[in-house]
Design an enzyme around this catalytic site. Structure first.
Site, short mmCIF file in Angstrom:
data_model
loop_
_atom_site.label_atom_id
_atom_site.label_comp_id
_atom_site.label_asym_id
_atom_site.label_seq_id
_atom_site.Cartn_x
_atom_site.Cartn_y
_atom_site.Cartn_z
N ALA A 22 3.56 2.84 7.37
CA ALA A 22 3.64 4.16 7.85
C ALA A 22 4.67 4.91 6.93
O ALA A 22 4.40 6.18 6.72
CB ALA A 22 4.20 4.00 9.08
N LYS A 23 5.75 4.41 6.59
CA LYS A 23 6.84 5.04 5.79
C LYS A 23 6.51 5.45 4.45
O LYS A 23 6.62 6.38 3.93
CB LYS A 23 8.00 3.95 5.80
CG LYS A 23 9.22 4.64 5.10
CD LYS A 23 10.46 3.69 5.29
CE LYS A 23 10.29 2.16 4.40
NZ LYS A 23 11.19 1.38 4.30
N ASP A 185 -10.00 0.59 2.38
CA ASP A 185 -9.49 -0.05 1.31
C ASP A 185 -9.23 0.93 0.56
O ASP A 185 -9.71 1.79 0.03
CB ASP A 185 -10.94 -0.59 0.61
CG ASP A 185 -10.50 -1.63 -0.53
OD1 ASP A 185 -9.65 -0.94 -1.31
OD2 ASP A 185 -10.83 -2.88 -0.64
N HIS A 186 -7.77 0.99 0.08
CA HIS A 186 -7.13 2.09 -0.45
C HIS A 186 -7.57 2.54 -1.81
O HIS A 186 -7.55 3.59 -2.26
CB HIS A 186 -5.49 2.27 -0.21
CG HIS A 186 -4.76 1.21 -1.23
ND1 HIS A 186 -4.71 0.03 -0.92
CD2 HIS A 186 -4.16 1.52 -2.46
CE1 HIS A 186 -3.70 -0.43 -2.14
NE2 HIS A 186 -3.74 0.52 -2.89
N ASP A 243 -5.82 -11.22 -0.98
CA ASP A 243 -4.91 -9.80 -0.90
C ASP A 243 -5.78 -8.97 -1.78
O ASP A 243 -5.63 -7.62 -1.61
CB ASP A 243 -3.52 -10.10 -1.51
CG ASP A 243 -2.40 -9.04 -1.26
OD1 ASP A 243 -2.65 -8.32 -0.45
OD2 ASP A 243 -1.99 -8.69 -2.35
N HIS A 248 -10.32 -5.24 -3.02
CA HIS A 248 -10.01 -4.00 -3.89
C HIS A 248 -10.99 -4.24 -5.08
O HIS A 248 -11.65 -3.64 -5.90
CB HIS A 248 -8.66 -3.93 -4.51
CG HIS A 248 -7.88 -3.47 -3.39
ND1 HIS A 248 -8.08 -2.76 -2.19
CD2 HIS A 248 -6.63 -4.11 -3.23
CE1 HIS A 248 -6.79 -2.81 -1.32
NE2 HIS A 248 -5.91 -3.46 -2.00
N LYS A 353 2.04 -2.41 -15.17
CA LYS A 353 1.02 -2.13 -14.00
C LYS A 353 -0.23 -1.43 -14.42
O LYS A 353 -0.15 -0.36 -15.27
CB LYS A 353 1.98 -1.20 -13.16
CG LYS A 353 1.29 -0.19 -12.17
CD LYS A 353 0.94 -1.36 -10.79
CE LYS A 353 0.18 -0.60 -9.75
NZ LYS A 353 -0.42 -1.43 -8.74
N1 LIG Z 1 2.71 -1.99 3.69
C1 LIG Z 1 1.72 -2.05 2.59
O1 LIG Z 1 1.93 -1.53 1.62
C2 LIG Z 1 0.56 -2.29 3.20
C3 LIG Z 1 -0.19 -2.62 4.33
N2 LIG Z 1 -1.03 -3.08 4.81
C4 LIG Z 1 -1.50 -3.35 6.24
O2 LIG Z 1 -1.14 -2.40 7.03
C5 LIG Z 1 -0.64 -3.13 8.37
C6 LIG Z 1 0.71 -2.94 8.46
O3 LIG Z 1 1.75 -3.51 7.44
P1 LIG Z 1 3.35 -3.09 7.38
O4 LIG Z 1 3.36 -1.58 7.42
O5 LIG Z 1 3.37 -3.56 5.84
O6 LIG Z 1 3.83 -4.08 8.30
P2 LIG Z 1 5.34 -3.91 8.79
O7 LIG Z 1 5.79 -5.48 9.26
O8 LIG Z 1 6.42 -3.23 7.77
O9 LIG Z 1 5.29 -3.09 9.93
C7 LIG Z 1 4.43 -3.81 11.22
C8 LIG Z 1 4.43 -2.72 12.25
O10 LIG Z 1 3.90 -3.03 13.49
C9 LIG Z 1 4.86 -2.98 14.62
N3 LIG Z 1 4.60 -3.81 15.59
C10 LIG Z 1 4.53 -5.29 15.30
N4 LIG Z 1 4.38 -6.00 16.51
C11 LIG Z 1 4.27 -5.12 17.49
C12 LIG Z 1 4.05 -5.17 19.08
N5 LIG Z 1 3.70 -6.38 19.69
N6 LIG Z 1 3.92 -3.89 19.60
C13 LIG Z 1 4.19 -2.78 18.89
N7 LIG Z 1 4.53 -2.90 17.58
C14 LIG Z 1 4.33 -3.80 16.79
C15 LIG Z 1 6.07 -2.86 14.10
O11 LIG Z 1 6.81 -2.06 14.82
P3 LIG Z 1 8.16 -2.59 15.66
O12 LIG Z 1 8.77 -3.45 14.91
O13 LIG Z 1 8.91 -1.19 15.88
O14 LIG Z 1 7.58 -2.98 16.97
C16 LIG Z 1 5.79 -2.22 12.78
O15 LIG Z 1 5.84 -0.93 12.85
C17 LIG Z 1 -0.90 -4.54 8.00
O16 LIG Z 1 -2.29 -4.80 8.39
C18 LIG Z 1 -1.08 -4.81 6.73
O17 LIG Z 1 -1.74 -5.96 6.03
C19 LIG Z 1 -2.30 -3.03 3.89
C20 LIG Z 1 -1.98 -2.51 2.56
C21 LIG Z 1 -0.78 -1.99 2.20
O1 LIG Z 2 -3.50 -3.84 -1.14
C1 LIG Z 2 -2.51 -3.91 -1.95
O2 LIG Z 2 -2.32 -3.32 -3.08
C2 LIG Z 2 -1.16 -3.51 -3.80
C3 LIG Z 2 -1.34 -2.69 -5.15
O3 LIG Z 2 -2.02 -1.51 -4.70
P1 LIG Z 2 -1.83 -0.22 -5.89
O4 LIG Z 2 -2.19 0.81 -5.44
O5 LIG Z 2 -0.46 -0.23 -6.27
O6 LIG Z 2 -2.44 -0.76 -7.13
C4 LIG Z 2 -0.61 -4.79 -3.77
O7 LIG Z 2 0.74 -4.65 -4.39
C5 LIG Z 2 -0.36 -5.43 -2.58
O8 LIG Z 2 -0.17 -6.68 -2.85
C6 LIG Z 2 -1.87 -5.30 -1.93
O9 LIG Z 2 -1.85 -5.80 -0.52
#
Ligand SMILES: NC(=O)C1=CN([C@@H]2O[C@H](COP(=O)(O)OP(=O)(O)OC[C@H]3O[C@@H](n4cnc5c(N)ncnc54)[C@H](OP(=O)(O)O)[C@@H]3O)[C@@H](O)[C@H]2O)C=CC1
Ligand SMILES: O=C1O[C@H](COP(=O)(O)O)[C@@H](O)[C@H](O)[C@H]1O
Length: 511
Positions: A22-23, A185-186, A243, A248, A353
């Site tokens: 999200a961030k 799938d981004h 992953d 991808h 990269k």
């Molecule tokens: N980060 C990335 O770049 C990518 C992430 N993804 C996918 O996106 C998803 C999120 O990843 P990411 O943001 O990295 O994960 P994070 O661990 O950073 O965040 C997880 C989020 O889930 C929330 N959460 C976890 N358990 C609960 C609960 N029981 N109730 C409510 N909220 C909950 C947490 O909120 P809180 O702690 O406040 O409860 C937090 O906001 C995953 O499926 C990941 O595989 C896919 C591609 C890239």
């Molecule tokens: O989904 C994922 O992609 C990133 C790489 O994405 P890119 O847009 O920067 O090429 C990867 O780092 C991560 O491990 C994987 O979960």
């Protein structure tokens, strides 16, 4: 992304609004869409997490994320206030059905205040093992009873193998139909991945050559310089195969290999992509060693800095067998692609990269005219996806002033030099809002991809084949180079390395 259509008013619930995705991606993308007038006047974002936050604290977190990660910066306070007033926050544990009443009242309050249709998007930016629970709770709390549309947006990975993915799919389909599920799938949101169809089907110089008669091999690289970073808890169980390859890399393969769709419509494009996976040669556990190699990074130096071995990274098992690199030789057994090897590779802590696709054309007969100095190379069409976006065409030409000495030159097109292009998440969130599923993955793509991946995973889990090691900053283990050498091929250097070897067309003219 269709730039001209602004959607109907909607509410979007972001589960996981305090998380990394999200961030880094979702809030910046929403802000860019807003600044490009691609959001309607009335919309509501409800962020959900267990973390205690007031609406105001949540809005500040969104601001911090936009300032740090958005490609469009906040320059005007009035626009920012117009944007951020749409954001609210609900504290909820998604496992607890009672937590959903606050979410519901925030959405219903918005819908009745603005007298707008009940269009609802549910974005699951949370771990996949929560997908089923959340979609169930959306249903039992009446959030799915809409007069407008309801859509579920989910992230990869969906499950960790075919069986777990199927279970998740069956569970979410108790609340949402296939047409309501937007699987992200981004890579499919990246401009140059979306451009592959245009390059192929809008150019008469490529379309007739796009087959085994003229193409020698195809190489798809997605290399990263980063290591596992803060994600060991997930990555040390997932590995590069799940992953990156399951999603991808196979998506890029489908885009390169698919037949022309009957119409430029979502279903027609999905049908053609699915057929590619049906033709993808499956490897049994006994065959994996011949076609697929895995590696793990060791310590090294990247950009002048010492970097640790994977096993020494934070939260990684010191005897981890997890692969951080995969290379594979794939075959699409249909009439168009018979016998053409598709080499794919991905890895962390590699030399650069780069996400690129190289189409290597068959060579001219070397015995005829122009190979006196053994300097005649093949034509290459390189589609650069990230971080450079563009097309790079390698041709042979006579070195100016020489006696038929051949040099490779490159004609280059840069897609993002004149103006920035949308981030993948901007395109995809916009498409989900306007209801265009073209660049999302169909369940059949996900399931067939897992069916291809599962035997490889099983072979590695039983340690039937070695885990090779590579130095950080290198281009993977030796075995990845052997995979091509045995067919008389080599990995083409990516981005910077390539530019040193090839003269750009315009540079040659001026020298
Ligand atoms: N980060 C990335 O770049 C990518 C992430 N993804 C996918 O996106 C998803 C999120 O990843 P990411 O943001 O990295 O994960 P994070 O661990 O950073 O965040 C997880 C989020 O889930 C929330 N959460 C976890 N358990 C609960 C609960 N029981 N109730 C409510 N909220 C909950 C947490 O909120 P809180 O702690 O406040 O409860 C937090 O906001 C995953 O499926 C990941 O595989 C896919 C591609 C890239
Ligand atoms: O989904 C994922 O992609 C990133 C790489 O994405 P890119 O847009 O920067 O090429 C990867 O780092 C991560 O491990 C994987 O979960």
């Amino acid at each position: 992304m269709t730039h001209s259509r602004v959607s109907e008013p909607f509410s979007m619930v972001i589960f996981g609004a305090t998380g990394d995705l999200a961030k880094r991606k979702l809030f910046p993308a929403l802000f860019s869409l807003y600044m490009n007038n691609l959001l309607p006047d009335a919309f509501r974002i409800v962020g959900v997490g267990r973390t205690q936050r007031t609406h105001e604290q949540f809005r500040q977190a969104v601001r911090d994320s936009v300032e740090q990660f958005a490609r469009i910066k906040v320059t005007d306070e009035a626009s920012w206030q117009q944007f951020i007033k749409n954001f609210t926050y609900a504290i909820a544990d998604v496992k607890n059905p009672e937590g959903y009443s606050e979410i519901k009242s925030l959405i219903e309050g918005f819908e009745s205040h603005h007298d707008v249709p009940t269009n609802r998007l549910f974005y699951l930016a949370i771990a996949p093992d929560l997908f089923a629970t959340v979609s169930h709770n959306i249903k039992v709390n009446g959030l799915a009873n809409t007069k407008g549309y309801k859509r579920l947006i989910i992230e990869k990975p969906i499950g960790h193998d075919y069986a777990s993915a199927k279970e998740i799919d069956e569970q979410i389909k108790r609340t949402f139909s296939e047409k309501e599920i937007y699987r992200i799938d981004h890579y499919l949101g990246k401009e140059m991945v979306q451009n592959i169809n245009v390059i192929r089907f809008a150019n008469s110089i490529f379309e007739p050559l796009w087959n085994h008669h003229y193409i020698e091999c195809v190489q798809i690289t997605a290399s990263e310089t980063v290591g596992v970073e803060e994600r060991a808890a997930y990555y040390d169980h997932a590995g590069a195969l799940r992953d990156m390859v399951q999603n991808h890399l196979l998506q890029m393969l489908m885009m390169v290999c698919m037949e022309p769709p009957s119409r430029l419509k979502t279903e027609a494009i999905h049908d053609e992509k699915i057929k590619v996976l049906r033709s993808l040669r499956q490897y049994s556990e006994a065959e994996v060693g011949k076609y697929v190699v895995r590696g793990q990074y060791q310590a090294g130096v990247l950009n002048g800095k010492d970097t640790p071995a994977y096993r020494d990274e934070k939260n990684v098992d010191s005897a981890s067998q997890t692969e951080t690199f995969v290379a594979a030789k794939l075959f699409v057994d249909n009439l168009r692609w018979a016998g053409v090897p598709f080499y794919v590779r991905t890895g962390k802590r590699m030399g650069a990269k780069a996400t690129e696709i190289v189409i290597q054309f068959k060579e001219m007969p070397k015995n005829l005219y122009f190979n006196k100095n053994n300097d005649l190379g093949p034509n290459l069409l390189v589609i650069t996806i990230n971080p450079d976006e563009g097309i790079h065409m390698v041709l042979n030409t006579k070195k100016p002033g020489s006696d038929n000495q051949i040099i490779p030159i490159a004609m280059e097109f840069c897609n993002n030099c004149e103006q920035g292009t949308p981030e993948a998440y901007e395109s995809l969130i916009h498409d989900a809002i306007i209801g265009d599923q073209t660049f999302f993955t169909h369940w059949e793509e996900v399931s067939l991809a897992w069916e291809f991946i599962d035997p490889i995973r099983r072979a590695w889990d039983q340690n039937l084949y070695p885990l090779d090691f590579y130095e950080s900053g290198s281009w993977g283990p030796e075995s990845a180079h052997r995979l091509l050498a045995e067919e008389g091929h080599q990995w083409w250097p990516v981005t910077k390395e390539r530019q040193h070897r090839i003269i750009k067309a315009n540079e040659m003219i001026t020298t």
